[in-house]
Design a protein around this motif. Structure first.
Motif, PDB file in Angstrom:
ATOM      1  N   GLY A  15     -21.158  -2.949 -10.098  1.00  0.00           N
ATOM      2  CA  GLY A  15     -22.576  -2.906 -10.428  1.00  0.00           C
ATOM      3  C   GLY A  15     -22.896  -3.003 -11.904  1.00  0.00           C
ATOM      4  N   ASP A  16     -24.087  -2.528 -12.213  1.00  0.00           N
ATOM      5  CA  ASP A  16     -24.622  -2.600 -13.568  1.00  0.00           C
ATOM      6  C   ASP A  16     -25.172  -1.250 -14.011  1.00  0.00           C
ATOM      7  OD1 ASP A  16     -26.714  -2.409 -11.835  1.00  0.00           O
ATOM      8  OD2 ASP A  16     -27.688  -4.274 -12.398  1.00  0.00           O
ATOM      9  N   GLY A  17     -24.792  -0.193 -13.299  1.00  0.00           N
ATOM     10  CA  GLY A  17     -25.283   1.133 -13.634  1.00  0.00           C
ATOM     11  C   GLY A  17     -26.591   1.503 -12.963  1.00  0.00           C
ATOM     12  N   ARG A  18     -27.171   0.563 -12.234  1.00  0.00           N
ATOM     13  CA  ARG A  18     -28.406   0.865 -11.511  1.00  0.00           C
ATOM     14  C   ARG A  18     -28.100   1.543 -10.178  1.00  0.00           C
ATOM     15  NH1 ARG A  18     -33.278  -1.344 -13.191  1.00  0.00           N
ATOM     16  NH2 ARG A  18     -33.185  -3.030 -14.732  1.00  0.00           N
ATOM     17  N   CYS A  19     -29.137   2.135  -9.620  1.00  0.00           N
ATOM     18  CA  CYS A  19     -29.046   2.713  -8.283  1.00  0.00           C
ATOM     19  C   CYS A  19     -29.624   1.704  -7.287  1.00  0.00           C
ATOM     20  CB  CYS A  19     -29.831   4.017  -8.224  1.00  0.00           C
ATOM     21  SG  CYS A  19     -29.808   4.790  -6.602  1.00  0.00           S
ATOM     22  N   TYR A  20     -28.867   1.420  -6.239  1.00  0.00           N
ATOM     23  CA  TYR A  20     -29.317   0.497  -5.195  1.00  0.00           C
ATOM     24  C   TYR A  20     -29.588   1.297  -3.919  1.00  0.00           C
ATOM     25  CZ  TYR A  20     -28.097  -3.288  -8.304  1.00  0.00           C
ATOM     26  OH  TYR A  20     -28.060  -4.147  -9.380  1.00  0.00           O
ATOM     27  N   ILE A  21     -30.276   0.674  -3.001  1.00  0.00           N
ATOM     28  CA  ILE A  21     -30.634   1.335  -1.749  1.00  0.00           C
ATOM     29  C   ILE A  21     -30.002   0.582  -0.581  1.00  0.00           C
ATOM     30  CG2 ILE A  21     -32.514   2.053  -0.226  1.00  0.00           C
ATOM     31  CD1 ILE A  21     -34.324   2.099  -2.720  1.00  0.00           C
ATOM     32  N   SER A  22     -29.195   1.282   0.177  1.00  0.00           N
ATOM     33  CA  SER A  22     -28.608   0.731   1.396  1.00  0.00           C
ATOM     34  C   SER A  22     -29.506   1.107   2.567  1.00  0.00           C
ATOM     35  CB  SER A  22     -27.196   1.280   1.602  1.00  0.00           C
ATOM     36  OG  SER A  22     -26.704   0.941   2.874  1.00  0.00           O
ATOM     37  N   THR A  23     -29.920   0.111   3.322  1.00  0.00           N
ATOM     38  CA  THR A  23     -30.817   0.348   4.459  1.00  0.00           C
ATOM     39  C   THR A  23     -30.177  -0.150   5.745  1.00  0.00           C
ATOM     40  OG1 THR A  23     -32.744   0.065   3.027  1.00  0.00           O
ATOM     41  CG2 THR A  23     -33.133  -0.012   5.397  1.00  0.00           C
TER      42      THR A  23
END
Length: 225
Positions: free
Chosen positions: A122-130
Protein backbone atom coordinates in the motif's frame (compact mmCIF):
# COMPACT_ATOMS: atom_id res chain seq x y z
CA UNK A 1 -6.04 -70.24 9.29
CA UNK A 2 -3.26 -68.06 7.93
CA UNK A 3 -5.32 -67.44 4.78
CA UNK A 4 -8.30 -66.29 6.85
CA UNK A 5 -6.07 -63.97 8.88
CA UNK A 6 -4.52 -62.55 5.72
CA UNK A 7 -7.96 -61.94 4.23
CA UNK A 8 -9.12 -60.30 7.48
CA UNK A 9 -6.04 -58.05 7.59
CA UNK A 10 -6.52 -57.06 3.95
CA UNK A 11 -10.15 -56.19 4.70
CA UNK A 12 -9.10 -54.05 7.69
CA UNK A 13 -6.46 -52.23 5.65
CA UNK A 14 -8.95 -51.60 2.85
CA UNK A 15 -11.48 -50.20 5.34
CA UNK A 16 -8.85 -47.90 6.87
CA UNK A 17 -7.90 -46.57 3.45
CA UNK A 18 -11.54 -45.95 2.56
CA UNK A 19 -12.18 -44.12 5.82
CA UNK A 20 -9.03 -42.02 5.41
CA UNK A 21 -10.00 -41.09 1.85
CA UNK A 22 -13.50 -40.12 2.92
CA UNK A 23 -12.23 -37.91 5.76
CA UNK A 24 -9.74 -36.10 3.53
CA UNK A 25 -12.39 -35.62 0.90
CA UNK A 26 -14.79 -34.11 3.44
CA UNK A 27 -12.38 -31.67 5.10
CA UNK A 28 -12.06 -28.51 2.96
CA UNK A 29 -8.64 -26.94 2.28
CA UNK A 30 -7.46 -24.38 4.82
CA UNK A 31 -7.50 -21.63 2.18
CA UNK A 32 -9.54 -20.80 -0.89
CA UNK A 33 -8.57 -18.35 -3.60
CA UNK A 34 -11.33 -15.86 -4.37
CA UNK A 35 -9.36 -13.50 -6.63
CA UNK A 36 -5.82 -13.79 -7.98
CA UNK A 37 -4.47 -10.79 -9.86
CA UNK A 38 -2.08 -12.79 -12.03
CA UNK A 39 -3.82 -12.31 -15.37
CA UNK A 40 -4.77 -9.31 -17.45
CA UNK A 41 -8.21 -10.88 -17.76
CA UNK A 42 -8.72 -10.21 -14.05
CA UNK A 43 -9.74 -6.59 -14.62
CA UNK A 44 -12.82 -7.82 -16.48
CA UNK A 45 -14.15 -9.17 -13.18
CA UNK A 46 -14.26 -5.68 -11.64
CA UNK A 47 -15.82 -2.30 -12.22
CA UNK A 48 -14.72 1.05 -10.81
CA UNK A 49 -16.81 3.66 -9.04
CA UNK A 50 -16.10 7.04 -7.45
CA UNK A 51 -17.69 10.27 -6.31
CA UNK A 52 -17.47 11.44 -9.95
CA UNK A 53 -20.77 9.60 -10.52
CA UNK A 54 -22.41 12.19 -8.23
CA UNK A 55 -20.51 15.32 -9.20
CA UNK A 56 -17.21 14.71 -7.41
CA UNK A 57 -13.80 15.02 -9.02
CA UNK A 58 -12.00 11.87 -7.83
CA UNK A 59 -10.55 9.41 -10.37
CA UNK A 60 -9.55 5.74 -10.23
CA UNK A 61 -8.08 2.99 -12.39
CA UNK A 62 -7.40 -0.73 -12.10
CA UNK A 63 -4.59 -2.27 -14.13
CA UNK A 64 -2.64 -5.50 -14.19
CA UNK A 65 1.06 -4.74 -14.49
CA UNK A 66 4.19 -6.87 -14.66
CA UNK A 67 6.81 -6.46 -11.94
CA UNK A 68 9.82 -8.63 -12.58
CA UNK A 69 8.29 -11.88 -13.81
CA UNK A 70 5.06 -11.52 -11.85
CA UNK A 71 1.74 -9.83 -12.55
CA UNK A 72 0.02 -7.69 -9.94
CA UNK A 73 -3.14 -5.62 -9.78
CA UNK A 74 -2.74 -1.89 -9.16
CA UNK A 75 -5.72 0.10 -7.91
CA UNK A 76 -4.73 3.75 -8.10
CA UNK A 77 -6.05 7.24 -8.68
CA UNK A 78 -6.58 10.59 -7.05
CA UNK A 79 -8.94 11.58 -4.26
CA UNK A 80 -10.46 15.04 -4.54
CA UNK A 81 -12.75 16.92 -2.18
CA UNK A 82 -13.90 19.23 -4.96
CA UNK A 83 -17.40 19.07 -6.43
CA UNK A 84 -18.44 19.99 -9.94
CA UNK A 85 -20.48 23.18 -9.70
CA UNK A 86 -22.75 21.99 -12.54
CA UNK A 87 -23.61 18.70 -10.84
CA UNK A 88 -27.29 17.88 -10.52
CA UNK A 89 -26.51 15.90 -7.36
CA UNK A 90 -26.57 17.60 -4.00
CA UNK A 91 -23.80 15.56 -2.42
CA UNK A 92 -22.55 16.34 1.06
CA UNK A 93 -19.21 14.57 0.78
CA UNK A 94 -16.71 13.54 -1.88
CA UNK A 95 -13.25 12.04 -1.93
CA UNK A 96 -13.89 8.33 -2.44
CA UNK A 97 -13.09 5.65 -5.04
CA UNK A 98 -13.63 1.93 -5.19
CA UNK A 99 -13.36 -1.28 -7.20
CA UNK A 100 -16.20 -3.76 -6.93
CA UNK A 101 -16.26 -7.24 -8.36
CA UNK A 102 -19.01 -8.13 -10.76
CA UNK A 103 -21.62 -10.40 -9.23
CA UNK A 104 -20.56 -14.00 -8.90
CA UNK A 105 -22.31 -16.64 -10.93
CA UNK A 106 -24.62 -17.64 -8.11
CA UNK A 107 -23.03 -17.35 -4.67
CA UNK A 108 -19.61 -17.83 -3.12
CA UNK A 109 -20.02 -20.09 -0.10
CA UNK A 110 -17.49 -19.32 2.65
CA UNK A 111 -19.42 -21.02 5.43
CA UNK A 112 -16.48 -23.31 6.21
CA UNK A 113 -14.01 -20.41 6.51
CA UNK A 114 -13.57 -17.77 9.20
CA UNK A 115 -11.34 -15.06 7.72
CA UNK A 116 -10.56 -13.04 4.60
CA UNK A 117 -6.89 -12.49 3.72
CA UNK A 118 -5.51 -9.93 1.26
CA UNK A 119 -1.89 -9.67 0.12
CA UNK A 120 -1.27 -5.98 -0.46
CA UNK A 121 1.43 -3.36 -0.92
CA UNK A 122 0.00 0.00 0.00
CA UNK A 123 0.71 3.67 0.44
CA UNK A 124 -0.04 4.10 4.14
CA UNK A 125 -3.72 4.79 3.56
CA UNK A 126 -6.59 2.90 5.12
CA UNK A 127 -8.74 0.94 2.67
CA UNK A 128 -12.16 -0.61 3.18
CA UNK A 129 -12.86 -4.26 2.44
CA UNK A 130 -16.53 -4.88 1.72
CA UNK A 131 -18.40 -8.17 1.44
CA UNK A 132 -21.82 -8.06 -0.21
CA UNK A 133 -24.36 -10.73 0.67
CA UNK A 134 -27.83 -11.56 -0.49
CA UNK A 135 -30.37 -8.97 0.62
CA UNK A 136 -32.17 -10.06 3.77
CA UNK A 137 -31.32 -7.18 6.13
CA UNK A 138 -32.69 -4.39 3.94
CA UNK A 139 -36.39 -4.14 3.27
CA UNK A 140 -37.66 -6.19 0.29
CA UNK A 141 -38.28 -3.05 -1.75
CA UNK A 142 -34.60 -2.08 -1.65
CA UNK A 143 -32.46 -3.61 -4.37
CA UNK A 144 -29.05 -3.07 -2.78
CA UNK A 145 -27.20 -6.09 -1.50
CA UNK A 146 -26.35 -6.18 2.18
CA UNK A 147 -22.87 -4.80 2.81
CA UNK A 148 -20.40 -5.72 5.54
CA UNK A 149 -17.26 -3.63 5.95
CA UNK A 150 -13.89 -3.73 7.70
CA UNK A 151 -10.86 -1.42 7.62
CA UNK A 152 -7.57 -2.55 6.07
CA UNK A 153 -4.42 -0.54 6.79
CA UNK A 154 -1.99 -0.98 3.90
CA UNK A 155 1.58 -0.22 5.08
CA UNK A 156 3.65 1.80 2.66
CA UNK A 157 6.04 0.07 0.23
CA UNK A 158 5.97 -3.37 1.90
CA UNK A 159 4.00 -6.46 0.97
CA UNK A 160 1.61 -7.28 3.77
CA UNK A 161 -0.98 -10.00 4.36
CA UNK A 162 -4.02 -8.51 6.06
CA UNK A 163 -6.20 -11.11 7.81
CA UNK A 164 -9.72 -10.06 8.77
CA UNK A 165 -11.99 -12.43 10.72
CA UNK A 166 -15.43 -12.55 9.13
CA UNK A 167 -17.01 -11.60 12.45
CA UNK A 168 -15.08 -8.29 12.34
CA UNK A 169 -17.05 -7.18 9.28
CA UNK A 170 -19.77 -4.77 10.41
CA UNK A 171 -23.16 -4.37 8.70
CA UNK A 172 -23.42 -1.02 6.92
CA UNK A 173 -25.97 0.96 4.95
CA UNK A 174 -24.54 3.39 2.41
CA UNK A 175 -21.33 3.73 4.37
CA UNK A 176 -22.93 4.03 7.82
CA UNK A 177 -22.75 1.28 10.42
CA UNK A 178 -26.09 -0.32 11.27
CA UNK A 179 -26.28 -0.10 15.05
CA UNK A 180 -27.77 -3.47 15.83
CA UNK A 181 -26.55 -7.04 16.27
CA UNK A 182 -26.52 -8.95 12.99
CA UNK A 183 -24.63 -11.92 11.64
CA UNK A 184 -23.36 -12.23 8.11
CA UNK A 185 -24.47 -15.23 6.10
CA UNK A 186 -21.12 -16.31 4.58
CA UNK A 187 -22.78 -18.91 2.39
CA UNK A 188 -24.55 -16.25 0.29
CA UNK A 189 -21.79 -13.86 -0.81
CA UNK A 190 -22.58 -12.15 -4.11
CA UNK A 191 -19.55 -9.85 -4.60
CA UNK A 192 -16.72 -7.95 -2.90
CA UNK A 193 -15.06 -4.56 -3.12
CA UNK A 194 -12.08 -2.49 -2.02
CA UNK A 195 -12.46 1.24 -1.58
CA UNK A 196 -10.64 4.26 -0.22
CA UNK A 197 -11.73 7.68 0.97
CA UNK A 198 -10.04 10.87 2.05
CA UNK A 199 -10.84 10.22 5.72
CA UNK A 200 -8.19 8.13 7.44
CA UNK A 201 -10.41 5.42 8.92
CA UNK A 202 -7.91 4.29 11.57
CA UNK A 203 -5.37 6.21 13.68
CA UNK A 204 -1.99 6.63 12.03
CA UNK A 205 -3.21 6.10 8.47
CA UNK A 206 -2.44 8.59 5.76
CA UNK A 207 -5.48 10.73 5.01
CA UNK A 208 -6.73 13.65 2.97
CA UNK A 209 -7.04 14.31 -0.76
CA UNK A 210 -4.30 13.29 -3.16
CA UNK A 211 -2.92 10.23 -4.92
CA UNK A 212 -3.54 6.68 -3.77
CA UNK A 213 -1.86 3.48 -4.92
CA UNK A 214 -2.57 -0.09 -3.82
CA UNK A 215 -0.93 -3.20 -5.29
CA UNK A 216 -2.96 -6.39 -4.91
CA UNK A 217 -1.64 -9.93 -5.27
CA UNK A 218 -4.60 -12.04 -4.16
CA UNK A 219 -7.68 -12.29 -1.98
CA UNK A 220 -8.36 -15.56 -0.16
CA UNK A 221 -10.69 -17.12 2.39
CA UNK A 222 -8.92 -18.80 5.32
CA UNK A 223 -9.90 -21.44 7.84
CA UNK A 224 -7.70 -20.62 10.83
CA UNK A 225 -9.51 -22.47 13.60
Amino acid sequence: MSKLRALWQASVNSTKKALAWNVEDWIPPTEKYIFSFNSKQEVKKWHLYSDSEYGGMSTASLEITETGNELRGIFSGKLSLDVNENSKWNINRSGFCGMRSKKFDGFINLDLYDSIALRLKGDGRCYISTIYTENWVNSPGQEEDNSWQAFVLAPKDDWYIAKIPLDRYLPTWRGNIIDTEMEMNPSRIVSMSLSVNAAAGVPGARSGPGDFNLEIDWIKALRTQ
